[in-house]
Design a protein around this motif. Structure first.
Motif, PDB file in Angstrom:
ATOM      1  N   GLY A  63       0.790  -1.220   0.000  1.00  0.00           N
ATOM      2  CA  GLY A  63       0.000   0.000   0.000  1.00  0.00           C
ATOM      3  C   GLY A  63       0.823   1.272   0.000  1.00  0.00           C
ATOM      4  N   PHE A  64       2.148   1.148   0.122  1.00  0.00           N
ATOM      5  CA  PHE A  64       3.021   2.321   0.128  1.00  0.00           C
ATOM      6  C   PHE A  64       3.510   2.614  -1.284  1.00  0.00           C
ATOM      7  CE2 PHE A  64       7.330   4.203   0.548  1.00  0.00           C
ATOM      8  CZ  PHE A  64       6.962   5.387   1.171  1.00  0.00           C
ATOM      9  N   GLU A  65       3.213   3.819  -1.785  1.00  0.00           N
ATOM     10  CA  GLU A  65       3.618   4.230  -3.124  1.00  0.00           C
ATOM     11  C   GLU A  65       4.398   5.536  -3.065  1.00  0.00           C
ATOM     12  OE1 GLU A  65       0.657   3.946  -6.320  1.00  0.00           O
ATOM     13  OE2 GLU A  65      -0.734   3.145  -4.825  1.00  0.00           O
ATOM     14  N   VAL A  66       5.515   5.587  -3.775  1.00  0.00           N
ATOM     15  CA  VAL A  66       6.361   6.778  -3.813  1.00  0.00           C
ATOM     16  C   VAL A  66       6.296   7.405  -5.196  1.00  0.00           C
ATOM     17  CG1 VAL A  66       8.719   7.643  -3.639  1.00  0.00           C
ATOM     18  CG2 VAL A  66       7.918   5.917  -2.038  1.00  0.00           C
ATOM     19  N   GLU A  67       6.150   8.728  -5.231  1.00  0.00           N
ATOM     20  CA  GLU A  67       6.080   9.469  -6.490  1.00  0.00           C
ATOM     21  C   GLU A  67       7.039  10.645  -6.442  1.00  0.00           C
ATOM     22  OE1 GLU A  67       5.030  10.031  -9.407  1.00  0.00           O
ATOM     23  OE2 GLU A  67       3.467   8.563  -9.857  1.00  0.00           O
ATOM     24  N   GLY A  68       7.842  10.798  -7.477  1.00  0.00           N
ATOM     25  CA  GLY A  68       8.706  11.962  -7.571  1.00  0.00           C
ATOM     26  C   GLY A  68       7.941  13.189  -8.026  1.00  0.00           C
ATOM     27  N   ARG A  69       6.814  12.962  -8.704  1.00  0.00           N
ATOM     28  CA  ARG A  69       6.004  14.075  -9.172  1.00  0.00           C
ATOM     29  C   ARG A  69       5.247  14.724  -8.009  1.00  0.00           C
ATOM     30  NH1 ARG A  69       2.143  11.589 -13.481  1.00  0.00           N
ATOM     31  NH2 ARG A  69       2.141   9.912 -11.914  1.00  0.00           N
ATOM     32  N   SER A  70       4.867  15.989  -8.200  1.00  0.00           N
ATOM     33  CA  SER A  70       4.101  16.711  -7.187  1.00  0.00           C
ATOM     34  C   SER A  70       2.618  16.416  -7.361  1.00  0.00           C
ATOM     35  CB  SER A  70       4.330  18.217  -7.314  1.00  0.00           C
ATOM     36  OG  SER A  70       3.754  18.702  -8.521  1.00  0.00           O
ATOM     37  N   VAL A  71       1.848  16.798  -6.363  1.00  0.00           N
ATOM     38  CA  VAL A  71       0.404  16.587  -6.440  1.00  0.00           C
ATOM     39  C   VAL A  71      -0.192  17.385  -7.588  1.00  0.00           C
ATOM     40  CG1 VAL A  71      -0.147  18.446  -4.809  1.00  0.00           C
ATOM     41  CG2 VAL A  71      -1.718  16.511  -5.067  1.00  0.00           C
ATOM     42  N   GLU A  72       0.397  18.562  -7.897  1.00  0.00           N
ATOM     43  CA  GLU A  72      -0.105  19.368  -9.011  1.00  0.00           C
ATOM     44  C   GLU A  72       0.037  18.627 -10.340  1.00  0.00           C
ATOM     45  OE1 GLU A  72       2.044  22.687  -6.574  1.00  0.00           O
ATOM     46  OE2 GLU A  72       2.090  20.490  -6.648  1.00  0.00           O
ATOM     47  N   GLU A  73       1.120  17.903 -10.497  1.00  0.00           N
ATOM     48  CA  GLU A  73       1.342  17.155 -11.727  1.00  0.00           C
ATOM     49  C   GLU A  73       0.420  15.942 -11.836  1.00  0.00           C
ATOM     50  OE1 GLU A  73       5.801  17.032 -12.942  1.00  0.00           O
ATOM     51  OE2 GLU A  73       5.774  17.071 -10.746  1.00  0.00           O
TER      52      GLU A  73
END
Length: 232
Positions: A63-73
């Motif tokens: 259930g743990f997900e990492v994103e380099g993108r911002s929430v705006e993207e």
């Protein structure tokens, strides 16, 4: 509010801009991931620097997900469906927000840890405030009451208010914000001469104790002598 058969899945997002991720935050994020998954929701840690080393046990948490993108993207095409949990918002979170929004955004909560050593009190800054930056970008805000909460508590309370789904090891139904059982500023006894006061509001369990990530109390007690600042 929809019933269990038609209830939509929600997404909980925490913006993490710090180049480091200490054991304190790792426990909170792991807890959020497990509880979100158990409730049929999604948890995203966004704006994560490429150089950040995620602890292996956290990276392997379901259930743990990492994103380099911002929430705006990521959610730029449905900004109206994103709710920013903002202590400066004029409107408090309500059960109806579970139908209005699909994404609940936590931008970093400015808080501090108070260590009480005998008669001395030492205040240590914790997280940077990303919320004010997101507020200026026009996200719709909702407030979680007057008290500061740990990040996992803020997500837990939001889920309890907007979605009648069982949390990880604790079963709740939709409940208005002001009817959730809370405990404020819990104090953890380290030894006969030392205690740690956490300046947060927590959800209270059936035994009257604050619901905290598994291993958090042990982490605080273990590292009390060398300073909580090393945990952040």
């Amino acid at each position: 509010m929809s019933d269990d058969k038609t209830r939509k899945s929600l997404t909980f997002v925490v913006e993490h801009l710090d180049p480091e991720l200490g054991p304190w935050s790792a426990l909170e994020y792991g807890c959020i991931a497990r509880e979100s998954r158990a409730a049929g929701n999604r948890f995203l840690l966004t704006s994560v620097p490429a150089t950040l080393q995620v602890p292996e046990d956290l990276a392997q948490t379901e259930g743990f997900e990492v994103e380099g993108r911002s929430v705006e993207e990521i959610f730029g095409d449905r900004k109206s469906k994103v709710c920013l949990l903002d202590p400066a918002a004029k409107t408090e979170l309500s059960p109806a927000d579970g139908d209005e929004f699909e994404v609940f955004l936590f931008g970093g909560i400015l808080a501090s840890i108070i260590i009480r050593r005998e008669a001395r009190r030492v205040m240590i800054p914790r997280e940077t405030d990303r919320t004010s930056e997101l507020r200026k970008k026009g996200y719709i805000g909702r407030r979680l009451g007057p008290k500061q909460m740990s990040t996992d508590t803020a997500v837990r309370v939001t889920r309890m208010v907007v979605q009648d789904k069982a949390t990880h090891s604790h079963s709740y139904h939709i409940v208005p914000l002001d009817q959730i059982p809370y405990i404020d500023n819990p104090e953890l006894r380290i030894n006969a001469h030392e205690s740690t006061e956490l300046p947060y509001r927590y959800v209270k369990n059936q035994d009257g104790h604050p619901i905290m990530p598994e291993g958090m109390e042990e982490l605080i007690k273990k590292d009390a002598d060398r300073g909580v600042s090393d945990l952040l």
